[in-house]
Design an enzyme around this catalytic site. Structure first.
Site, PDB file in Angstrom:
ATOM      1  N   SER A  34       2.514   6.331   5.324  1.00 28.79           N
ATOM      2  CA  SER A  34       1.761   6.179   6.577  1.00 28.79           C
ATOM      3  C   SER A  34       2.027   7.354   7.512  1.00 28.79           C
ATOM      4  CB  SER A  34       2.130   4.865   7.265  1.00 28.79           C
ATOM      5  OG  SER A  34       1.751   3.766   6.476  1.00 28.79           O
ATOM      6  N   ALA A  68       2.202  -1.641   4.367  1.00 22.89           N
ATOM      7  CA  ALA A  68       1.986  -0.219   4.135  1.00 22.89           C
ATOM      8  C   ALA A  68       3.320   0.523   4.166  1.00 22.89           C
ATOM      9  CB  ALA A  68       1.047   0.354   5.192  1.00 22.89           C
ATOM     10  N   CYS A  69       3.499   1.427   3.212  1.00 26.06           N
ATOM     11  CA  CYS A  69       4.716   2.231   3.146  1.00 26.06           C
ATOM     12  C   CYS A  69       4.827   3.126   4.374  1.00 26.06           C
ATOM     13  CB  CYS A  69       4.684   3.084   1.877  1.00 26.06           C
ATOM     14  SG  CYS A  69       6.016   4.293   1.782  1.00 26.06           S
ATOM     15  N   ILE A  70       5.989   3.114   5.010  1.00 23.42           N
ATOM     16  CA  ILE A  70       6.175   3.889   6.234  1.00 23.42           C
ATOM     17  C   ILE A  70       6.092   5.393   5.985  1.00 23.42           C
ATOM     18  CG2 ILE A  70       8.697   3.852   6.111  1.00 23.42           C
ATOM     19  CD1 ILE A  70       8.602   3.637   9.252  1.00 23.42           C
ATOM     20  N   LEU A  93       0.843  -1.189   0.000  1.00 22.63           N
ATOM     21  CA  LEU A  93       0.000   0.000   0.000  1.00 22.63           C
ATOM     22  C   LEU A  93       0.882   1.244   0.000  1.00 22.63           C
ATOM     23  CD1 LEU A  93      -2.359  -1.357   2.768  1.00 22.63           C
ATOM     24  CD2 LEU A  93      -2.740  -1.427   0.299  1.00 22.63           C
TER      25      LEU A  93
END
Length: 119
Positions: free
Chosen positions: A82, A77-79, A39
């Site tokens: 996020s 999920a991409c940090i 994501l």
């Protein structure tokens, strides 16, 4: 065939989340392995517990949890995306984790295909 998915759109403002889910479901039903959903951008919103859709609407976050629990599909999920949206580990759905962009490269390398959903 091993498949990775990149989802770049939020759950309810674009068709991409529904299409990515339906594709993953169909691919698994045909015997393919969906390895991971990465994501990115607004796509990270798909993996939060913050949404509370009405009873008569689809629960997109619950769909990703189901894919993870029933079929072992990683939900990542991409940090950076996020953090930009105020999302941390405390609000992630069961089975989802926050990780770096290097993981997206790994997904692309270890799978036969990487499909992108969203703009």
């Amino acid at each position: 065939m091993n498949i990775g998915i990149l989802l770049k759109e939020g759950p309810y403002n674009h068709q991409a989340a529904d299409t990515a889910y339906k594709f993953a479901e169909a691919a698994i039903a045909k015997g393919h392995k969906v390895d991971a959903i990465f994501l990115y951008n607004d796509g990270v919103i798909n993996a939060t517990k913050l949404g509370d859709p009405p009873q008569d609407d689809r629960n997109i976050a619950a769909r990703w949890t189901e894919l993870n629990q029933k079929h072992g599909v990683e939900v990542l999920a991409c940090i950076a995306a996020s953090k930009r949206r105020g999302i941390n580990d405390d609000v992630m759905i069961d089975g989802a984790e926050i990780t770096g962009l290097g993981t997206l490269t790994d997904i692309a390398i270890r799978n036969d295909r990487l499909l992108t959903f969203g703009d």
